[in-house]
Scaffold this motif. Structure first.
Motif, mmCIF file in Angstrom:
data_model
loop_
_atom_site.group_PDB
_atom_site.id
_atom_site.type_symbol
_atom_site.label_atom_id
_atom_site.label_comp_id
_atom_site.label_asym_id
_atom_site.label_seq_id
_atom_site.Cartn_x
_atom_site.Cartn_y
_atom_site.Cartn_z
ATOM 1 N N ALA A 79 -7.213 -6.694 -31.507
ATOM 2 C CA ALA A 79 -8.115 -5.631 -30.520
ATOM 3 C C ALA A 79 -8.790 -4.573 -31.371
ATOM 4 C CB ALA A 79 -7.144 -4.698 -30.262
ATOM 5 N N ARG A 80 -8.769 -3.864 -32.282
ATOM 6 C CA ARG A 80 -9.706 -3.384 -33.288
ATOM 7 C C ARG A 80 -10.357 -4.161 -33.968
ATOM 8 N NH1 ARG A 80 -4.950 -0.315 -36.730
ATOM 9 N NH2 ARG A 80 -5.057 2.056 -35.154
ATOM 10 N N ALA A 81 -10.610 -4.991 -33.742
ATOM 11 C CA ALA A 81 -11.493 -5.742 -35.199
ATOM 12 C C ALA A 81 -12.547 -6.514 -33.357
ATOM 13 C CB ALA A 81 -10.881 -7.586 -35.174
ATOM 14 N N GLY A 82 -11.916 -5.952 -32.701
ATOM 15 C CA GLY A 82 -12.901 -6.392 -31.452
ATOM 16 C C GLY A 82 -13.010 -8.210 -31.578
ATOM 17 N N LEU A 83 -12.706 -8.935 -31.347
ATOM 18 C CA LEU A 83 -12.845 -10.792 -31.308
ATOM 19 C C LEU A 83 -11.920 -11.164 -31.241
ATOM 20 C CD1 LEU A 83 -15.198 -12.277 -32.452
ATOM 21 C CD2 LEU A 83 -13.513 -12.949 -34.725
ATOM 22 N N THR A 84 -11.757 -12.091 -30.099
ATOM 23 C CA THR A 84 -11.753 -12.830 -29.322
ATOM 24 C C THR A 84 -10.849 -14.314 -29.745
ATOM 25 O OG1 THR A 84 -13.308 -13.810 -28.669
ATOM 26 C CG2 THR A 84 -12.470 -12.689 -27.160
ATOM 27 N N ALA A 85 -10.132 -14.496 -30.282
ATOM 28 C CA ALA A 85 -8.955 -15.262 -30.813
ATOM 29 C C ALA A 85 -10.130 -16.942 -30.318
ATOM 30 C CB ALA A 85 -7.650 -16.282 -30.218
ATOM 31 N N ALA A 86 -10.435 -17.695 -31.837
ATOM 32 C CA ALA A 86 -11.209 -18.824 -31.538
ATOM 33 C C ALA A 86 -11.107 -20.176 -33.138
ATOM 34 C CB ALA A 86 -12.603 -18.642 -31.553
ATOM 35 N N VAL A 87 -11.245 -21.255 -32.786
ATOM 36 C CA VAL A 87 -11.029 -21.850 -33.455
ATOM 37 C C VAL A 87 -12.179 -21.988 -34.902
ATOM 38 C CG1 VAL A 87 -11.487 -24.896 -33.645
ATOM 39 C CG2 VAL A 87 -11.559 -23.674 -31.261
ATOM 40 N N PRO A 88 -10.893 -22.127 -35.525
ATOM 41 C CA PRO A 88 -11.496 -21.258 -36.792
ATOM 42 C C PRO A 88 -13.107 -22.247 -37.032
ATOM 43 C CG PRO A 88 -9.332 -21.429 -37.446
ATOM 44 C CD PRO A 88 -9.825 -22.544 -36.443
ATOM 45 N N GLY A 89 -14.228 -21.406 -37.969
ATOM 46 C CA GLY A 89 -15.107 -22.013 -37.884
ATOM 47 C C GLY A 89 -15.430 -21.376 -39.173
ATOM 48 N N PRO A 90 -17.195 -21.313 -39.489
ATOM 49 C CA PRO A 90 -17.855 -21.168 -40.323
ATOM 50 C C PRO A 90 -17.479 -19.434 -39.817
ATOM 51 C CG PRO A 90 -18.951 -22.935 -39.628
ATOM 52 C CD PRO A 90 -17.963 -22.742 -38.779
ATOM 53 N N LEU A 91 -17.878 -18.493 -41.099
ATOM 54 C CA LEU A 91 -17.716 -17.620 -41.051
ATOM 55 C C LEU A 91 -19.090 -16.951 -40.459
ATOM 56 C CD1 LEU A 91 -15.672 -15.972 -43.757
ATOM 57 C CD2 LEU A 91 -15.090 -15.686 -41.416
ATOM 58 N N PRO A 92 -19.655 -16.051 -39.839
ATOM 59 C CA PRO A 92 -20.596 -15.459 -39.494
ATOM 60 C C PRO A 92 -21.327 -14.483 -40.476
ATOM 61 C CG PRO A 92 -18.665 -14.116 -38.506
ATOM 62 C CD PRO A 92 -18.496 -15.389 -38.975
ATOM 63 N N ALA A 93 -22.378 -14.677 -40.598
ATOM 64 C CA ALA A 93 -23.218 -13.756 -41.630
ATOM 65 C C ALA A 93 -22.730 -12.644 -41.801
ATOM 66 C CB ALA A 93 -25.300 -14.003 -40.970
ATOM 67 N N PRO A 94 -23.153 -11.512 -42.516
ATOM 68 C CA PRO A 94 -22.562 -10.475 -42.861
ATOM 69 C C PRO A 94 -23.700 -9.978 -41.602
ATOM 70 C CG PRO A 94 -22.256 -11.518 -44.472
ATOM 71 C CD PRO A 94 -23.244 -12.655 -44.139
ATOM 72 N N ALA A 95 -22.739 -8.731 -41.026
ATOM 73 C CA ALA A 95 -23.382 -7.128 -40.445
ATOM 74 C C ALA A 95 -24.643 -6.707 -41.049
ATOM 75 C CB ALA A 95 -22.455 -6.146 -39.520
#
Length: 570
Positions: free
Chosen positions: A62-78
């Motif tokens: 919840a703190r991350a603000g990210l819903t669970a998903a199938v593992p994949g490539p990491l997004p580009a950093p903010a």
């Protein structure tokens, strides 16, 4: 002396703590199992340690603000956000306000609440935080993005969230509204999936498709709607028509003209309104001709001065109804004045200058007119100025704040919204001084907060007069006082309302003693005890207490953000 209570931000507030799993049924299951214990319930995971592991995982998610998903490539950093965080006290206030904003939908304030909901303080806090160039603490970004769901504050919230907020929103489909503009290239072409959503999707999906296509290619959006127009329900046709406002142009006129023959009266009226907004449209010309037939200029040879001779339509024929004129008037209004009002509303204000001797809007409004139709004439002009956003006519029609206004304060407030902010405050101050505290609620709501010292002083003086006259129950001024406590210059208004609070405190104590004496005197009789003062002083005490508390809270809120810097509003 009665003073306001401690800062409400420190009071118990169910929305002031992070409820990370509030909407999550899994979180509720973990909480329930932990409260009941292993003796009364099988713990998730089979042990207390496993339960705590799951709770920790849910909290981090919840703190991350990210819903669970199938593992994949990491997004580009903010990207970096060079803005500083607010000072420590202001950051704590930020957490409290945004938590309240998230909770406000589930726990709305009572209809008769004297104090504003904390959510209502958020716009002022955001305006000042953005002005000072602060960014939210990173851990609070999920709360900030949740608050952006409200359209009326979305722009300010997203400006505060900054580039890291937009990056985080892109990771969670629940925050798609925060990145919609970024994902919409001006030259994008809808894919087949979007056309499939138009043909087979839910109504909300179809609205999204038409809105997107209309923004990219107005003609393509209109043709898409025309292809299914006859099969749409009346309420859907009405809403789809409203979407044509964006990108409205001469090419839309044939489609809108055909909609004037729609079987639904509301659809016909909506199409007619859009056509009146198209300069040079055939309907706009027809309405101008009707309006000019109703109003003509007479200049007597004896030099007594020009005047307007007004003649209301004698009937509402089929052609007028096709062009959006509603035949049946509302209760309390005559047919002919109703028809006249609608015709004048639809006619472009620009036609009057040419037809009435090249006079300005102010000169036209000041012309004497046939007394029988004068009110309908001016109300029609008011509505025309609002429809066509004619600012010169808005200024002319507002005129002297001391006179009675056609349509009342609601229409005055809407016209005021067309003027520059500085002009609004000056006119509203004069209006409050003339009309008192009761009528100006809709006028005051059009003046951006925090108000200027001139408007603040006018409202404070009107409140003092209303209290000391004691002609009305304070509840009749509740709406104006609620707007005032959220909008007045906080530090400028505090001394006046503190004095009023002290006066009301003393008067309420006298009133309570008189009530107690009356009850005691009637205790052994069958007569009902009189209530001296009808509780007016106690009512005013509640109102002034709420105002002072809110002013103190707003002043503290601004001081936390400013942290010693000068206040841009003085």
């Amino acid at each position: 002396m009665t003073t306001a209570a401690q800062d409400p931000a420190t009071e118990a507030d169910p929305g002031a703590t992070e409820a990370f799993g509030a909407p999550d049924s899994e979180w509720q299951e973990l909480v329930t199992a932990a409260l009941l214990g292993a003796e009364r319930r099988v713990l998730p995971g089979g042990s207390a340690a496993a339960l705590l592991d799951r709770a920790a995982t849910a909290t981090v998610r919840a703190r991350a603000g990210l819903t669970a998903a199938v593992p994949g490539p990491l997004p580009a950093p903010a990207g970096d956000d060079p803005r500083p965080e607010p000072p420590r006290a202001a950051a704590a206030r930020c957490l409290s306000l945004f938590n309240s904003a998230r909770a406000s939908g589930a726990a709305a304030p009572a209809w008769n609440a004297h104090r504003p909901h904390p959510d209502q303080l958020l716009p002022e806090w955001l305006e000042l935080a953005n002005h000072l160039g602060y960014r939210p603490p990173h851990a609070q970004l999920p709360l900030v993005l949740d608050a952006a769901r409200a359209r009326d504050r979305r722009q300010a919230v997203l400006a505060f969230a900054g580039p890291r907020g937009r990056w985080l929103a892109a990771q969670n489909p629940a925050w798609h509204f925060a990145t919609a503009a970024d994902r919409l290239p001006a030259t994008a072409v809808p894919v087949e999936a979007d056309l499939s959503r138009w043909e087979h999707g839910a109504f909300a999906d179809r609205v999204a498709v038409l809105t997107t296509l209309r923004a990219q290619d107005p003609a393509a959006g209109r043709e898409l709607l025309a292809g299914t127009w006859r099969t749409e329900r009346a309420e859907e046709r009405l809403l789809f028509l409203d979407l044509l406002r964006d990108g409205l142009g001469p090419a839309d006129e044939p489609f809108l003209e055909s909609a004037l023959s729609d079987r639904s009266r509301t659809v016909r009226s909506a199409a007619a309104e859009l056509l009146t907004l198209l300069p040079g449209s055939a309907l706009s010309g027809r309405m101008a001709q009707r309006a000019l037939a109703c109003v003509r200029l007479r200049e007597p040879a004896d030099g007594s001065g020009a005047e307007l001779v007004v003649t209301a339509p004698a009937e509402c024929d089929r052609e007028m109804q096709r062009d959006g004129i509603t035949a049946k008037p509302p209760t309390g209004q005559g047919e002919r004045s109703w028809w006249l009002q609608q015709v004048l509303e639809a006619a472009p204000p620009a036609v009057w200058r040419e037809q009435l001797g090249d006079r300005t809007a102010a000169a036209i409004v000041d012309l004497p007119a046939t007394e029988e139709w004068r009110r309908a004439l001016h109300l029609g002009w008011v509505l025309a100025a609002l429809r066509h956003e004619a600012r010169d006519w808005a200024r002319a029609l507002l005129g002297d704040p001391g006179r009675a206004f056609p349509g009342g304060g609601e229409h005055a407030g809407r016209l005021l919204g067309l003027l520059p902010e500085a002009d609004r405050a000056a006119w509203a101050a004069a209006y409050v001084t003339s009309q008192g505290l009761g009528p100006p609620g809709s006028v005051l709501s059009r003046c951006p907060a925090p108000w200027s010292p001139v408007l603040t002083d006018a409202v404070a003086a009107a409140a003092r007069s209303a209290w000391r006259a004691k002609k009305h129950h304070p509840a009749t001024h509740g709406a104006a006082l609620m707007t005032a406590q959220l909008s007045m210059h906080a530090t400028g208004a505090q001394p006046v309302f503190q004095r009023l609070l002290e006066e009301a405190t003393a008067a309420a104590e006298v009133e309570r003693r008189a009530e107690a004496a009356a009850r005691e005197a009637a205790k052994n009789t069958r007569t009902r005890p009189a209530v001296p003062g009808d509780g007016l002083a106690q009512g005013w005490l509640r109102e002034f207490t709420a105002v002072v508390r809110t002013l103190e809270r707003r002043a503290l809120m601004r001081a936390e953000l400013l942290d010693g810097a000068p206040d841009p509003h003085g």
